[in-house]
Motif scaffolding. Sequence first.
Motif, short mmCIF file in Angstrom:
data_model
loop_
_atom_site.label_atom_id
_atom_site.label_comp_id
_atom_site.label_asym_id
_atom_site.label_seq_id
_atom_site.Cartn_x
_atom_site.Cartn_y
_atom_site.Cartn_z
N LEU A 273 27.86 19.31 67.41
CA LEU A 273 29.15 19.85 67.00
C LEU A 273 30.28 18.95 67.49
O LEU A 273 31.21 18.64 66.73
CB LEU A 273 29.33 21.27 67.55
CG LEU A 273 30.69 21.88 67.27
CD1 LEU A 273 30.67 22.57 65.93
CD2 LEU A 273 31.05 22.86 68.36
N VAL A 274 30.21 18.52 68.74
CA VAL A 274 31.23 17.62 69.29
C VAL A 274 31.29 16.35 68.45
O VAL A 274 32.37 15.91 68.03
CB VAL A 274 30.93 17.25 70.76
CG1 VAL A 274 31.84 16.12 71.23
CG2 VAL A 274 31.09 18.45 71.66
N ASP A 275 30.14 15.76 68.18
CA ASP A 275 30.10 14.53 67.40
C ASP A 275 30.75 14.72 66.02
O ASP A 275 31.54 13.90 65.57
CB ASP A 275 28.67 14.03 67.24
CG ASP A 275 28.05 13.57 68.55
OD1 ASP A 275 28.79 13.38 69.54
OD2 ASP A 275 26.82 13.40 68.58
N LYS A 276 30.42 15.81 65.37
CA LYS A 276 30.98 16.10 64.03
C LYS A 276 32.49 16.28 64.10
O LYS A 276 33.24 15.72 63.29
CB LYS A 276 30.31 17.34 63.45
CG LYS A 276 30.84 17.77 62.11
CD LYS A 276 30.48 16.81 61.00
CE LYS A 276 30.92 17.38 59.66
NZ LYS A 276 30.39 16.61 58.53
N MET A 277 32.96 17.06 65.08
CA MET A 277 34.40 17.31 65.20
C MET A 277 35.16 16.01 65.50
O MET A 277 36.23 15.77 64.95
CB MET A 277 34.68 18.35 66.29
CG MET A 277 34.16 19.74 65.96
SD MET A 277 34.91 20.52 64.52
CE MET A 277 36.55 20.83 65.14
N VAL A 278 34.60 15.17 66.35
CA VAL A 278 35.23 13.90 66.67
C VAL A 278 35.29 13.02 65.42
O VAL A 278 36.32 12.42 65.12
CB VAL A 278 34.50 13.18 67.82
CG1 VAL A 278 34.99 11.76 67.99
CG2 VAL A 278 34.66 13.96 69.11
N ASP A 279 34.19 12.97 64.68
CA ASP A 279 34.16 12.17 63.46
C ASP A 279 35.18 12.67 62.45
O ASP A 279 35.89 11.87 61.82
CB ASP A 279 32.77 12.17 62.84
CG ASP A 279 31.75 11.41 63.68
OD1 ASP A 279 32.14 10.59 64.54
OD2 ASP A 279 30.53 11.64 63.47
N LEU A 280 35.28 13.98 62.29
CA LEU A 280 36.25 14.54 61.35
C LEU A 280 37.69 14.26 61.79
O LEU A 280 38.55 13.93 60.97
CB LEU A 280 36.03 16.05 61.18
CG LEU A 280 34.77 16.45 60.43
CD1 LEU A 280 34.60 17.97 60.48
CD2 LEU A 280 34.80 15.96 58.99
#
Length: 97
Positions: free
Chosen positions: A31-38
């Motif tokens: 989730l962290v990785d996805k939010m950072v990417d977004l």
Amino acid sequence: MTRAFLFAVVVAAAACVACNKPLDEDKCQKLVDKMVDLAALEEPPSDHVEKVKAQVKTDKRTLQNVKDTCVGKMTKSQYDCVMNAKSFGDATQCDQK
């Protein structure tokens, strides 16, 4: 930019708190990785953005905050919503799921 970026990710992750079918640490890291990417998609592309992304994804404070607000608290439907989001704005709306 680093502090604003970090703050946005932490606030968004913290907003996704609920009480059924809790997530584990691995899913919360994703989730962290996805939010950072977004969040990074909303910045002009640059080497600096890539460096900040890498730093945020491994920042101990960010990871602890996400662990405290996500592990065992976020629902599977919220997680799926974030993982399918196409923008940071869409992902921040997932706390309604």
